[in-house]
Design an enzyme around this catalytic site. Structure first.
Site, PDB file in Angstrom:
ATOM      1  N   VAL A 142      -4.044   8.687  -4.141  1.00  0.00           N
ATOM      2  CA  VAL A 142      -5.013   9.596  -4.738  1.00  0.00           C
ATOM      3  C   VAL A 142      -4.253  10.705  -5.451  1.00  0.00           C
ATOM      4  CG1 VAL A 142      -6.956  11.155  -4.337  1.00  0.00           C
ATOM      5  CG2 VAL A 142      -6.696   9.109  -2.920  1.00  0.00           C
TER       6      VAL A 142
ATOM      7  N   LYS B 111      -8.511   8.070  -7.486  1.00  0.00           N
ATOM      8  CA  LYS B 111      -8.054   7.121  -6.465  1.00  0.00           C
ATOM      9  C   LYS B 111      -7.700   5.804  -7.153  1.00  0.00           C
ATOM     10  CE  LYS B 111      -9.624   5.009  -2.111  1.00  0.00           C
ATOM     11  NZ  LYS B 111     -10.758   4.965  -1.135  1.00  0.00           N
TER      12      LYS B 111
ATOM     13  N   ASP C 152     -15.395   3.763   9.118  1.00  0.00           N
ATOM     14  CA  ASP C 152     -14.047   4.340   9.168  1.00  0.00           C
ATOM     15  C   ASP C 152     -14.108   5.861   9.225  1.00  0.00           C
ATOM     16  OD1 ASP C 152     -11.335   3.960   9.445  1.00  0.00           O
ATOM     17  OD2 ASP C 152     -10.922   3.872   7.305  1.00  0.00           O
TER      18      ASP C 152
ATOM     19  N   PHE D 126      -4.015   1.248   0.876  1.00  0.00           N
ATOM     20  CA  PHE D 126      -4.965   0.865  -0.161  1.00  0.00           C
ATOM     21  C   PHE D 126      -4.575   1.395  -1.536  1.00  0.00           C
ATOM     22  CE2 PHE D 126      -7.457   0.878   3.783  1.00  0.00           C
ATOM     23  CZ  PHE D 126      -7.970  -0.405   3.748  1.00  0.00           C
TER      24      PHE D 126
END
Length: 296
Positions: A17, A31, A129, A14
């Site tokens: 960070v 992020k 998640d 994704f």
């Protein structure tokens, strides 16, 4: 305004960070999501979900930026990183081991955070998640639930929700998420993920060990169940001190209840907290969990 350190804290599909510092000198976690990630649903989910929260065991969103395809989220910085590096730290001598009291306090804090998401907000938030990588630890090892990119909002009056996709991570994904015949997807799906993580915390290993010598050791919930019945040690290749054994056994019993195949057989997070804080003698032994979730 803030400055960004060149040191990356973590990275996945994704995005990454980074550690940053704002003008008042406080550190933040920045992020940066990959520009190529779908239609930005993960960004929308994260902002929509976490902006509704305020709890000591949920990471705090300090700000966000959306400019064209650039999507950035700014969070409080967690100096001890994620839980996974402490429970899978075999061979990494630089990382200290967590005491059983630390593990119990972390387990309780995560449960309190999930209880808040499920019943403490105006709209129920399903995380989808929960796993060690998404649990961050501050300087005092207080756990914070993070990464709401797969989360979904659910009205309190609705017990189950419809999902057009299978959300979650293999090994932690509840069976009903991929098999609709087992029951509806609900807050009990997070309970399953929490239970699997709890068993990993006890065992100090991932719930699936493809390199195990014996078939009975491959799926950790089965191994843990058998060890409980036999009264054996609950940490493979390790010894639990007598005074800590009750904590390990209590966490294991709670974890096994949470990973029951049928959602209605799992406890709520409120009940999980009661069991974690109760006496071992008051806990019933759960049925042996089925191996029913995909592992690869």
């Amino acid at each position: 305004m803030f400055t960004v350190s060149p040191t990356i804290v973590s990275a996945n599909s994704f995005g990454g960070v980074y550690k940053g510092d704002i003008l008042n000198g406080c550190s933040v976690a920045i992020k940066i999501l990959n520009a190529s990630k779908g239609n930005g649903e993960d960004f929308i989910n994260e902002v929509a979900s976490i902006s509704r929260t305020s709890h000591v065991n949920v990471v705090q969103l300090l700000g966000f930026c959306l400019e064209g395809s650039n999507k950035t989220l700014i969070y409080e910085f967690m100096s001890n990183g994620s839980l996974d590096k402490f429970i899978y730290s075999k061979g990494l001598k630089a990382i200290p081991s967590l005491s059983w009291n630390n593990l119990w306090q972390i387990a309780k804090g995560i449960a309190e955070g999930l209880e808040y998401l499920h019943k403490g907000c105006n709209t129920r938030i399903l995380h989808f998640d929960i796993k060690p990588h998404n649990i961050l630890l501050d300087e005092n090892f207080c756990p914070k639930i993070s990464d709401f990119g797969l989360s979904k909002l659910c009205p309190m009056k609705e017990s189950t929700i419809f999902m057009s996709d299978q959300r979650g991570t293999m090994g932690y994904k509840a069976p009903e998420v991929w098999n609709i015949h087992l029951g509806g997807v609900s807050h009990k799906s997070d309970v399953y993920s929490y239970g699997m993580m709890l068993l990993e915390m006890v065992g100090g290993r991932k719930n699936i060990n493809a390199e195990a010598n014996h078939t009975s050791e491959i799926y950790f919930p089965h191994w843990a169940y058998n060890r409980l019945k036999q009264g054996g040690e609950l940490r493979p290749e390790g010894v639990v001190a007598t005074e800590e054994n009750e904590t390990a056994r209590r966490m294991t019993v709670v974890g096994l209840w949470c990973v029951q195949t049928i959602p209605k057989d799992r406890p709520t997070m409120s009940r999980v907290l009661d069991m974690l804080e109760g006496n071992m003698n008051s806990l019933e032994m759960p049925p042996k969990p089925d191996l029913s979730s995909p592992i690869s």
